[in-house]
Design a protein around this motif. Structure first.
Motif, short mmCIF file in Angstrom:
data_model
loop_
_atom_site.label_atom_id
_atom_site.label_comp_id
_atom_site.label_asym_id
_atom_site.label_seq_id
_atom_site.Cartn_x
_atom_site.Cartn_y
_atom_site.Cartn_z
N GLU A 168 -9.16 -0.45 -5.14
CA GLU A 168 -9.91 -1.55 -4.55
C GLU A 168 -11.23 -1.69 -5.30
OE1 GLU A 168 -11.95 -2.64 -0.23
OE2 GLU A 168 -11.08 -0.65 -0.55
N ARG A 216 1.09 -0.30 -4.83
CA ARG A 216 -0.28 -0.40 -5.33
C ARG A 216 -0.64 0.86 -6.13
NH1 ARG A 216 -2.25 -5.00 -3.64
NH2 ARG A 216 -4.42 -4.56 -4.18
N GLU A 266 0.84 -1.20 0.00
CA GLU A 266 0.00 0.00 0.00
C GLU A 266 0.88 1.25 0.00
OE1 GLU A 266 -3.48 2.09 2.70
OE2 GLU A 266 -2.77 0.09 3.23
N ASN A 279 -3.65 2.71 -4.65
CA ASN A 279 -4.36 1.83 -3.71
C ASN A 279 -5.77 1.48 -4.19
OD1 ASN A 279 -2.11 1.94 -1.91
ND2 ASN A 279 -2.89 3.86 -1.06
#
Length: 162
Positions: free
Chosen positions: A76, A57, A20, A74
């Motif tokens: 998701e 990421r 991360e 990051n």
């Protein structure tokens, strides 16, 4: 800035779960700029930081639609809907394509280069590209998911996933 060397399979960095990002600074800005330049130079539509040897990421995506370049830190995937089945390729796996089953529509959340959180919905080819790049951040390659692999040397990568 700089065009980076694209790491090729079976380099171990491609199989790591990327770390991360916690620092949003000039180094991250430089990384994002270099990734975009590298992706465009290679005529790809997406690139993840592990593909240039950096286990972070971070992804960039540009499928040539009205969204233009999308930088996401990051990322998701929050929701997946529907199904699509089609060809993909990868800048880290030269001359191989494969048919991969993916969600047709996704909602993804991430951060921009300054750390501000945003969400976006993607459908079709853009959704495919995002799923492909997020997989890279988890050490998953399209060849792991492909139902069939075939010689991609004569195919246009821009039409086939990366």
């Amino acid at each position: 800035m700089a065009i980076r060397l694209i790491v090729q399979n079976p380099d171990p960095v491609l199989r790591e779960v990327a770390k991360e990002v916690t620092k949003f600074n000039s180094n991250l800005h430089k990384l994002l700029t270099n990734m975009a330049e590298t992706m465009y130079d290679a005529e790809g539509v997406g690139l993840a930081a592990p593909q240039i040897g950096i286990s972070k990421r971070v992804i960039v995506v540009d499928v040539g639609d009205d969204n233009g370049l999308i930088e996401m830190v990051n990322p998701e995937i929050l929701e997946r809907e529907g199904e699509q089945f089609g060809p993909e390729g990868c800048l880290s796996i030269q001359n191989v394509n494969g048919d991969v089953r993916r969600a047709n529509k996704i909602r993804v959340r991430g951060q921009n280069r300054d750390g501000e959180t945003f969400e976006l919905e993607a459908e079709g080819f853009l959704a495919r590209a995002f799923q492909h790049e997020v997989d890279h951040l988890n050490g998953i390659l399209f060849i792991d998911l492909a139902e069939e692999l075939y010689d991609g040397s004569a195919r246009d990568r821009r039409e086939n996933g990366e």
